[in-house]
Design an enzyme around this catalytic site. Structure first.
Site, PDB file in Angstrom:
ATOM      1  NE  ARG A  51      -2.323  -1.340   3.535  1.00  0.00           N
ATOM      2  CZ  ARG A  51      -2.942  -1.406   4.720  1.00  0.00           C
ATOM      3  NH1 ARG A  51      -4.223  -1.095   4.820  1.00  0.00           N
ATOM      4  NH2 ARG A  51      -2.274  -1.757   5.799  1.00  0.00           N
ATOM      5  CD  GLU A 215      11.392 -17.832  17.503  1.00  0.00           C
ATOM      6  OE1 GLU A 215      11.636 -16.851  16.793  1.00  0.00           O
ATOM      7  OE2 GLU A 215      10.249 -18.243  17.744  1.00  0.00           O
ATOM      8  CG  HIS A 239       7.358 -23.765  11.417  1.00  0.00           C
ATOM      9  ND1 HIS A 239       7.197 -23.643  10.055  1.00  0.00           N
ATOM     10  CD2 HIS A 239       7.468 -22.500  11.895  1.00  0.00           C
ATOM     11  CE1 HIS A 239       7.217 -22.356   9.732  1.00  0.00           C
ATOM     12  NE2 HIS A 239       7.368 -21.659  10.821  1.00  0.00           N
TER      13      HIS A 239
END
Length: 495
Positions: A51, A215, A239
């Site tokens: 956009r 993580e 995943h």
């Protein structure tokens, strides 16, 4: 030494969400690397769509900044690559600009067309319907859907139905970048290309399997999305279940796309249900609090949510950590637990699969020799892809027989002398080739949601909030209890 790269045919790859984090940080660098290696021919085009009111030059400057590090040693290649890059400002829900975009796409009707939807899933249908309206779904056209596909089984079916009304299943590529990782594909080679492993790949010889995707980062700027998703939807349903399928599937008749995906689907169908009757026994969910990660003080989940939000929240029941015990109800895997865990703000950034073999049935060694440890096959997906096989050997020297547990360690970078391609590099060109082997078929997505939905319902129907854990640790203590009550422990040998 690696095999020479084979160029793909000319293509136009359109990235909807072309100014977003995934496009700038992963997709465009992946395409640049494939261009440098000669797999992308001049004449192909990469078209960013978003956009933002940019033109071609403005978008190229954005990409130039993003690729600066990767292109330092080859500025000429960067300039050549940027000539392939274009931009069109579009809103998926407004008419303005679509005529111009269709005209641009019509300049090369013989090119393979790839429409990569790196957007919110809420826009998938709007974009596909407009592509269909302008006839851009014809010929060699393909659409790539980023996860998550839906919020649950019902919403996934709605998206698949509506996208399927425009693009045939053979044109639809549901991407899971974990399947493009070198180590995941090496599972096929290890299992089915060596006589050593496949005869042992069953409940008679394997004690358990662990899959960890950890993580150190928090939710960052993904907070608004993440608070409506959570770790189970964000990581486990896609995943981690795909990794589980690659470990557990039966040998396919060939490497044809449907032969591989048929076997993965059988695993998903064989997963024993986890629901309100046993979710408290087989699952643990947590949410990080303030702590220390990678040597720095970091805020908790609620603070992260409020950092970029105009609407402040005091509490949330969204899980940033999940550990669970899954079982597969078939002959090969009967009685073998699969322990899965994933989370934000954990102690290490690591993704790996651990296949732990059963101990020897009888030890001939004295206690003075030392303990016998289980053989383990460890497949590291990140940060350094490779394979370790842990064996017991005699410690060298004349001081008596002493046992040592040591790894046969193969790093892909060291073994082959080159940096392995990023997963997106392989997967993007597989779409251009029309090869869907490493992509999810619709029935896989449905089967995964069918297994995950009852877990989400059990959590929603219970009164227990996510268990708190300190950032920089390995999650709630209940996750340790989940595996240790079975007499096992999480593998955390990450040196």
């Amino acid at each position: 030494m690696t095999a020479p790269a084979q160029p793909v045919e000319l293509f136009d790859l359109v990235i909807f969400g072309g100014t977003g984090d995934l496009a700038v940080r992963k997709l465009l660098p992946a395409l640049f690397h494939r261009f440098v290696d000669g797999q992308i021919q001049e004449g192909s085009r990469v078209i960013g769509v978003a956009r933002e009111a940019l033109d071609d030059d403005g978008y190229r400057n954005l990409i130039r900044s993003a690729l600066n590090g990767a292109a330092q040693s080859n500025p000429a290649k960067l300039n050549a690559f940027l000539k392939l890059v274009h931009y069109r400002p579009l809103d998926a829900r407004k008419d303005e600009g679509w005529d111009d975009f269709a005209k641009l796409m019509g300049e090369h009707p013989d090119h393979v067309r790839v429409f990569y939807l790196s957007t919110s899933p809420e826009l998938f249908v709007d974009i596909c319907q407009r592509l269909g309206h302008y006839g851009l779904n014809q010929g060699q056209s393909r659409v790539v859907l980023e996860k998550p596909i839906g919020h649950d089984l019902a919403s996934a079916n709605r998206i698949n139905d509506d996208v399927g009304a425009v693009f045939a299943e053979s044109q639809t590529f549901r991407i899971d970048h974990y399947l493009g990782k070198e180590t995941v594909q090496n599972l096929l080679a290890l299992r089915f290309g060596n006589a050593l492993f496949e005869p042992l790949w069953n409940a008679g010889h394997i004690d358990h399997v662990q899959i960890t995707v950890a993580e150190t980062l928090g939710v960052g700027r993904r907070g608004p999305y993440y608070d409506h998703a959570g770790a189970l939807r964000d990581m486990v349903q896609n995943h981690m279940l795909q990794l589980l399928c690659m470990v557990a599937m039966e040998p396919p008749a060939s490497l044809s796309p449907d032969a591989v995906r048929d076997e993965k689907l059988k695993v998903l169908h064989a997963l024993k249900p986890i629901d309100e009757s046993n979710a408290s026994q087989f699952t643990v969910r947590g949410q990080y609090r303030a702590g220390v990660a990678e040597g720095q003080s970091v805020p908790g989940y609620i603070e992260d949510l409020n950092a970029d939000s105009k609407t402040k929240v005091e509490k949330s029941n969204t899980e940033t950590f999940v550990a669970l015990k899954a079982e597969i109800g078939n002959w090969r895997w009967a009685g073998v637990p699969f322990y899965l865990r994933t989370g934000k703000r954990l102690a290490e950034r690591v993704s790996e699969i651990v296949v732990a073999f059963k101990p020897v049935p009888h030890s001939i060694f004295t206690a003075a020799a030392g303990p016998l440890a289980q053989n383990r096959l460890v497949l590291r997906l990140q940060p350094d892809e490779g394979v370790k096989l842990w064996l017991t050997i005699k410690h060298p020297g004349p001081g008596g027989l002493r046992l040592r547990h040591v790894p046969l360690d193969m790093s892909f970078v060291e073994a082959f002398g080159v940096q392995q391609p990023d997963a997106y590099e392989r997967l993007l060109l597989d779409v251009v080739r029309g090869n869907p082997t490493l992509f999810m078929r619709r029935d896989e997505v449905e089967a995964a949601w069918r297994w995950a939905d009852p877990i989400l319902a059990a959590w929603a129907g219970g009164n227990e909030p996510p268990r708190p854990y300190t950032a920089g640790t390995w999650g709630p203590s209940a996750a340790v209890a989940l595996i240790e009550r079975d007499g096992r422990t999480w593998d955390e040998d990450y040196e």
